[in-house]
Write a protein that holds these residues in place. Structure first.
Motif, short mmCIF file in Angstrom:
data_model
loop_
_atom_site.label_atom_id
_atom_site.label_comp_id
_atom_site.label_asym_id
_atom_site.label_seq_id
_atom_site.Cartn_x
_atom_site.Cartn_y
_atom_site.Cartn_z
N GLY A 1 0.96 -1.14 -0.09
CA GLY A 1 0.14 -0.03 -0.06
C GLY A 1 0.91 1.14 0.00
N ALA A 2 0.16 2.60 0.35
CA ALA A 2 0.64 3.69 0.15
C ALA A 2 1.90 3.96 1.02
N MET A 3 2.16 3.17 2.33
CA MET A 3 3.25 3.33 3.05
C MET A 3 4.38 2.93 2.33
N SER A 4 4.46 2.41 1.16
CA SER A 4 5.69 2.35 0.35
C SER A 4 6.22 3.36 0.07
N ASP B 1 1.91 15.71 -5.84
CA ASP B 1 2.57 14.41 -5.50
C ASP B 1 1.44 13.62 -4.60
N HIS B 2 0.88 14.16 -3.78
CA HIS B 2 0.02 13.22 -2.66
C HIS B 2 -1.35 13.10 -3.54
N PHE C 1 0.39 2.23 -7.89
CA PHE C 1 1.58 1.50 -7.55
C PHE C 1 2.77 1.98 -8.24
N LEU C 2 2.60 2.55 -9.55
CA LEU C 2 3.68 3.31 -10.10
C LEU C 2 4.27 4.35 -9.24
N ALA C 3 3.48 5.20 -8.85
CA ALA C 3 3.87 6.36 -8.12
C ALA C 3 4.47 6.12 -6.75
N TRP C 4 4.07 4.72 -6.29
CA TRP C 4 4.76 4.44 -4.80
C TRP C 4 5.99 3.78 -5.10
N ARG D 1 10.12 5.04 -1.29
CA ARG D 1 10.16 5.69 -2.44
C ARG D 1 10.80 6.95 -2.13
N TRP D 2 10.75 7.66 -1.09
CA TRP D 2 11.47 8.87 -0.67
C TRP D 2 12.84 8.58 -0.58
N LEU D 3 13.39 7.32 -0.18
CA LEU D 3 14.49 7.24 0.03
C LEU D 3 15.27 6.59 -1.49
N ALA D 4 14.46 6.16 -2.07
CA ALA D 4 15.08 5.94 -3.48
C ALA D 4 14.97 7.24 -4.38
N ASP D 5 14.20 8.32 -3.97
CA ASP D 5 14.09 9.47 -4.68
C ASP D 5 15.59 10.29 -4.43
#
Length: 783
Positions: free
Chosen positions: A24-27, A600-601, A66-69, A31-35
């Motif tokens: 879910g969205a807590m993924s 983004d949100h 999912f793509l956004a997460w 993603r922030w760390l990947a950013d």
């Protein structure tokens, strides 16, 4: 098969390895760390229901979300019953630095796969365990949806129009806000690990994250609140429509933010200086915000003008003004095109538009997936466990020894610095007595407001004149000694004072500079005055935040979103750049566009529909329902047929009575009757005990007594010598084994620490310091 990773040469978190097992969205945490350049390996479990996108990744939920997460991550598919797959997963976790999981590890793979077991096997591992309520909460077995989180975090009680039912905020905004907090605390624990060699286990509650970041009632409030925090408001939806008034015009609506006397004088002149509003009392915010006569006069003045015309004229008169855009209008604006906010991705043969990250890094958009330095090369440069060169090596606080110059104002400025100060950094707030921070103003004229006391605790205060040559010299010398510079002025302000990025870099090549701007550093709106309410209007969020079928019922007047979550992103960026500095010995810059945080949100949060249908087309109760007491409401969100059956059993509803989808659904009518005989708290417990996500609508004042917050010690009482009574603040950013709780040094009076800071940072002799202090009494102009 694991997809190959790549990163840019200067990606802040290059070399940091993350394994993520989260649904879910807590993924978005990963993603922030990947950013920021971390190598994030997403583990997909075969039993999860999924579809496949064109690039072969495994897509759950609607695909677009999912793509956004998961953009910027690698993927690993695991079958829990395959011994070889478990061996692969064990190896990946064994060589990572950060493990992010949502409690499914042990249930999927066995107790030897618990997060605690991995952390004990590798004491240097940072583990973030995400759950709805936390491991030690009396509500640990409960289930939360975003509406339930809104109810329990105090934001629902302030959303809506007085006299009407509370209004659920649009889309699922709560979880993305919690994910930003989760990413920040994860990076804080990792930074501490780089200093000490010791990892940590973080017990992260999604409810705690929402209470801290979406609309925190015990945190800093906006300028229009005049220092009054939400916890001090009476029960019921406060009437805030005149605080940031939304005025009808020829082709829609515009929103105004008239906060300072200077902005009011601009409005008064714009209207032609009408005599009926010439009374000096209109320079006071409280007079303007309670004057229906003034709002009506502005409405008459605006009625024959277009949104575009009013936005331009308002900005020309120094009156912060924004057109209220509908969501579809907000996606395709000149500003968004100029900044290339969106990118096109492919999903099952169709193009979908997704926002890019809302962070500019080192002068350009932070990009994902470009070729460059390998993770192994970067890893070798940052991961050897050597003590950070700090000025206070003995302190357990993760940021002890770091020096921060804080030029931030209002909420996002206050919170970014406060997060670093709470973690042990020495944060010096630079102020100007002639143009005080809006958080300092109070309705009763007190020299300290609770809002300022909350947002600036653990900081020091220094006055200097940045328009005076002596002041500029002092500031240059301070910059040379600083690790981090924080600001959220209108774009171009620091440059106009002679401190552009090149100048700052020449003074201190190791400086990390973090700024927040309403619309970003570039584009036609970049130099406009912007506040949170204007940003919400310009992104279409205000238009969405209205009662169904009543498009003029805008109800976001009291929310402080996105200020607090933007502050978390700014603090996260600072930590990421400080990690990179360990490797490169060079600082960097990051700029957060608040409007793009909202966009983004809105893209990553799957909409929460007003009603749900199950697979058979039958309606599932979902929404805010009235209970037995006055202004007593309970959120009930039935997610599937199994919960529907449990609800029917709980309230004694015979299945033969089941109605079909539609407003007359028999089960929902039975639920309304059942709730009408119970308090929201009683109903919540009965529903949650039956496995149905539900939450009583708590006012902010009721939150400290809620069993979850009380058991987890979420709040603590603090004092400030300039305030008559103690007040509550959050105790810590996350529950952890090793991260210490923050100190509480009271927020300072303006300039209280000027002499001490100049002596300690610059070694000024007392006579020189006194001279600086005397000069300070004249000025800095805060723009």
């Amino acid at each position: 098969m694991i997809k190959e990773a790549s990163c840019t040469t200067d990606a802040p978190l290059a070399g940091v390895r993350v394994v993520e097992i989260v649904e879910g969205a807590m993924s978005l945490t990963g993603r922030w760390l990947a950013d920021f350049g971390a190598d994030v390996l997403r583990v997909d479990v075969e039993e999860d229901s999924s579809v496949t996108s064109d690039d072969g990744t495994f897509v759950t939920h609607s695909g677009v979300e999912f793509l956004a997460w998961h953009r910027g991550k690698r993927a690993l598919r695991i079958n829990p019953s395959a011994p070889g797959d478990k061996t692969v997963l064990t190896a990946e976790i064994g060589r990572c630095d950060i493990l992010i999981e949502d409690g499914r590890l042990a249930s999927l793979f066995g107790q030897d796969f618990s997060a605690d077991a991995f952390q004990q096997a590798n004491p240097a591992l940072v583990v973030l365990s995400i759950s709805d309520f936390g491991a030690d909460s009396p509500c640990a077995t409960w289930r939360a949806t975003d509406p339930v989180l809104h109810a329990l975090a105090g934001s629902l009680s302030r959303s809506g129009i007085p006299g009407r039912a509370p209004l659920l905020p649009p889309n699922a905004l709560a979880t993305p806000c919690a994910a930003a907090q989760a990413a920040f605390v994860t990076m804080l624990a990792f930074f501490a690990r780089l200093n000490s060699g010791r990892g940590d286990w973080l017990d992260f509650s999604r409810l705690d994250g929402v209470a801290q970041t979406l609309d925190p009632g015990f945190g800093s409030a906006g300028s229009a609140a005049a220092g009054v925090r939400a916890c001090d408001l009476p029960r019921g939806r406060p009437d805030a429509r005149n605080q940031y008034p939304i005025i009808r015009c020829l082709d829609g609506f515009v929103r105004l933010c008239i906060l300072s006397p200077r902005q009011w004088r601009g409005m008064f002149k714009w209207m032609g200086s009408p005599a009926e509003f010439a009374d000096p009392s209109y320079e006071m915010l409280t007079t303007r915000s309670t004057s229906d006569k003034l709002t009506a006069a502005i409405g008459a003045f605006f009625m024959d003008k277009t949104r575009s015309q009013l936005e331009g004229e308002g900005q020309a008169h120094g009156v912060p003004t924004a057109a209220m855009l509908m969501p579809d209008e907000a996606l395709d604006t000149e500003q968004n095109r100029a900044r290339a906010v969106f990118e096109i991705s492919s999903l099952r043969g169709h193009d979908v538009r997704l926002p890019k990250t809302p962070v500019d890094l080192d002068g350009g958009r932070m990009e994902r997936g470009a070729a460059g330095l390998t993770h192994d090369d970067a890893r070798a440069q940052i991961l050897p466990q050597q003590a950070l060169q700090t000025r206070q090596k003995s302190s357990a606080a993760p940021l002890a020894g770091l020096r921060v110059l804080d030029m931030g104002v209002i909420v996002v400025g206050a919170e970014t610095g406060r997060l670093l100060a709470d973690a042990g950094a020495e944060v010096v707030k630079i102020e100007n007595p002639d143009f005080p921070d809006g958080l300092r103003q109070s309705r009763d004229g007190s020299p300290m407001s609770q809002s300022f006391a909350s947002g600036h605790r653990n900081k020091r205060s220094l006055k200097i004149n940045l328009r005076d040559e002596e002041g500029k010299t002092i500031f240059r010398n301070l910059i040379a000694q600083a690790d981090v510079l924080l600001s959220n002025f209108k774009t171009g302000t620091l440059e106009s004072l002679g401190f552009d990025e090149a100048t700052l870099r020449s003074i201190n090549p190791a400086l990390v500079s973090i700024e927040s701007a309403a619309f970003g550093r570039s584009g036609p709106k970049s130099r406009q005055m912007g506040y949170g309410p204007l940003v919400r209007a310009a992104t279409g969020l205000s238009a969405l935040w209205a009662y169904p079928g009543d498009p003029g019922s805008f109800s976001d007047g009291t929310t402080i979103y996105p200020d607090h979550v933007a502050a978390r992103i700014g603090a996260l960026a600072a930590l990421a750049l400080l990690v990179r500095r360990r490797r490169t010995k060079v600082g960097g810059t990051a700029s957060i566009a608040q409007a793009e945080v909202i966009l983004d949100h809105l893209a990553v949060a799957a909409p929460e529909p007003r009603s749900h249908l199950d697979s058979a087309g039958e309606r599932l109760p979902w929404g805010v329902f009235s209970c037995a007491g006055e202004d007593d409401w309970c959120v009930v969100t039935v997610e599937n047929q199994a919960q529907r059956q449990r609800l029917a059993d709980l309230i004694g509803f015979a299945q033969s009575e089941t109605g079909k989808s539609g407003t007359g659904d028999a089960l929902e009518q039975a639920l309304r009757a059942w709730l009408a005989m119970r308090s929201s708290t009683q109903a919540m417990h009965l529903l949650q005990d039956a496995g149905i996500p539900a939450g009583a609508m708590l006012t902010v004042a009721e939150m400290p007594d809620f069993e979850h917050f009380a058991a987890r010690g979420f709040f603590r009482e603090v004092t400030n010598p300039m305030l008559r009574t103690p007040f509550l603040v959050e105790t810590r950013p996350v529950k952890a084994r090793h991260l210490p709780d923050p100190d509480h040094a009271p927020a300072p009076m303006m300039g209280h620490d000027s002499e001490a800071v100049l002596r300690e940072w610059l070694g000024s002799p007392k006579g020189s310091t006194t001279q600086h202090q005397n000069a300070d009494d004249e000025v800095i102009e805060n723009v």
